[in-house]
Design an enzyme around this catalytic site. Structure first.
Site, mmCIF file in Angstrom:
data_model
loop_
_atom_site.group_PDB
_atom_site.id
_atom_site.type_symbol
_atom_site.label_atom_id
_atom_site.label_comp_id
_atom_site.label_asym_id
_atom_site.label_seq_id
_atom_site.Cartn_x
_atom_site.Cartn_y
_atom_site.Cartn_z
ATOM 1 N N CYS A 196 5.238 -5.772 -1.069
ATOM 2 C CA CYS A 196 4.991 -4.247 -1.807
ATOM 3 C C CYS A 196 4.578 -3.925 -3.099
ATOM 4 O O CYS A 196 4.192 -3.035 -3.918
ATOM 5 C CB CYS A 196 5.745 -3.608 -0.669
ATOM 6 S SG CYS A 196 5.208 -3.896 1.044
ATOM 7 N N HIS A 206 3.252 3.730 -3.066
ATOM 8 C CA HIS A 206 3.052 2.687 -2.294
ATOM 9 C C HIS A 206 2.058 3.125 -0.401
ATOM 10 O O HIS A 206 3.644 4.096 -0.214
ATOM 11 C CB HIS A 206 4.410 2.208 -1.382
ATOM 12 C CG HIS A 206 3.824 1.030 -0.636
ATOM 13 N ND1 HIS A 206 3.109 -0.033 -0.447
ATOM 14 C CD2 HIS A 206 4.794 0.521 0.885
ATOM 15 C CE1 HIS A 206 2.891 -0.769 0.272
ATOM 16 N NE2 HIS A 206 4.232 -1.060 1.082
ATOM 17 N N ASN A 218 -1.407 -0.242 5.626
ATOM 18 C CA ASN A 218 -0.313 -0.982 4.503
ATOM 19 C C ASN A 218 -0.568 -2.397 3.896
ATOM 20 O O ASN A 218 -1.356 -2.989 4.803
ATOM 21 C CB ASN A 218 1.310 -1.246 5.186
ATOM 22 C CG ASN A 218 2.177 -2.152 4.089
ATOM 23 O OD1 ASN A 218 1.552 -1.761 2.766
ATOM 24 N ND2 ASN A 218 3.322 -1.865 4.466
#
Ligand code: UT7
Length: 330
Positions: A114, A254, A284
């Site tokens: 990520c 994030h 996500n």
């Protein structure tokens, strides 16, 4: 004079198909209420069965190139951040290089999960400011639905697919990559991983039966590390840049969980309206998360001269990183 790397244009691609919390209620033992209250997510996008990471990356890249005023022929390097490449090899970057028709461009994939996009900004900055390249295409693209077990409620509600790209150059108007800060700790790699498919556990009938080719995560533990590491990465990056928290005009964290985003924002005492979120509609999307959010922020908001954007991310590895982007004076 030393060259300063800057993002001159961005573009994104999100698959059409929307998977809502209500849809997930039909698939596993979960509820819209649980998902929304624990994550802030309402829906996420899912790529079709014949749409791959390279396809999504190409579409995002084409948009960014169109907006940048340079063509694929001008590119020196194509970087792709992904944990869901089309193949183990060749790289997704090489596939994209061919589709875009960028004959002068070197191409490689890298992965920091990520944190991939933030790592990519640091790589591009190094190449440009070291005088190696002038025009770099950075892509983050993920088809996470290809590594998710849609029978596992602990993970299947969290992830989505999507891509975003940035054209990064040594000159022109845009967002200067003022500072980056990166970190990693492989000591707790087991908390978030894809156990199968590498050389330790190649695909066998047994590995597939055990579901080793699906993402596995200790969510609660990852949550704690994510908040701590993103906070420290952001502070370190600000220190390196000689900036104070009050100098930050936009925070783009994030997009893994709205509760993580809020926990970080609280530690920064930044105005809630200045924290940019897409987690409710895309879930996500790993490396693509902050990249898609940055692209949308640039589309939707006026970023004034000298404004500072702080990107901060955390992912498997563990990896973490932050980047400060400043609207160039030019
Ligand atoms: O992108 C890389 C970084 N990733 C992250 O940052 C993700 C970090 N972690 C998280 O976002 C959160 O930990 C989760 C959203 C994954 C989970 O939230 P939580 O508040 O930590 O829940 P939990 O894992 O402690 O689970 C609480 C309960 C459990 O039931 P019991 O054991 O208390 O009876 C789970 O089985 O919730 C249950 N549960 C669910 N219930 C309904 C887990 N998933 C679901 C679900 N629907 N989808």
């Amino acid at each position: 004079m030393a060259k300063a790397a800057r993002i001159v244009a961005t573009g994104s691609y999100l698959p059409e198909r929307i998977l809502t919390n209500k849809d997930l209620e039909q698939m596993v033992d979960t509820s819209d209420e649980w998902i929304f209250s624990r994550t802030g997510m309402k829906e996420r996008r899912i790529a079709s069965s014949n749409e791959f990471t390279s396809d999504m990356g190409c579409k995002a890249a084409q948009m960014a190139l169109e907006r940048s005023g340079i063509s694929a022929q001008d590119l020196d390097l194509i970087l792709v951040a992904t944990i869901t490449p089309d193949y183990v090899f060749p790289s997704t970057a090489a596939l994209i290089q061919s589709t875009l028709k960028a004959p002068q461009a070197a191409a490689f994939d890298f992965q920091a999960a990520c944190t991939g996009y933030v790592y990519g900004l640091a790589i591009a900055k190094g190449f440009i400011e070291g005088g190696v390249y002038k025009n770099i295409l950075l892509i983050a693209s993920e088809k996470l639905s290809s590594i998710i077990d849609y029978k596992d409620r602990n993970t299947c509600v969290l992830f989505g697919d999507g891509a975003s790209a940035a054209v990064i150059r040594d000159s022109g108007p845009g967002l200067l990559i003022k500072q980056t800060s990166l970190g990693a700790d492989g000591g707790v790699a087991n908390l978030l991983m894809l156990p199968g498919g590498g050389c330790r556990q190649p695909a066998t009938l047994e590995s597939v039966e055990k579901g080793l080719h699906y993402l596995s995560m200790e969510g609660k533990e990852v949550f704690k590390h994510a908040v701590r590491r993103m906070q420290s990465a952001a502070i370190h990056c600000l220190d390196l840049a000689g900036l104070a928290q009050s100098d930050i005009d936009w925070l783009i964290p994030h997009q893994a969980n709205e509760r993580i985003i809020d926990a970080i924002a609280k530690r920064f005492e930044i105005d809630e309206a200045k924290v940019f979120k897409t987690v409710h509609k895309y879930g996500n999307t790993s490396a693509s998360g902050v990249a898609i959010a940055l692209d949308e922020l640039l589309d939707e908001k006026d970023i004034g001269k000298g404004d500072n954007l702080l990107l901060v991310a955390f992912g498997a590895g563990f990896t973490w990183g932050a980047a400060i982007l400043t609207r160039a004076e030019i």
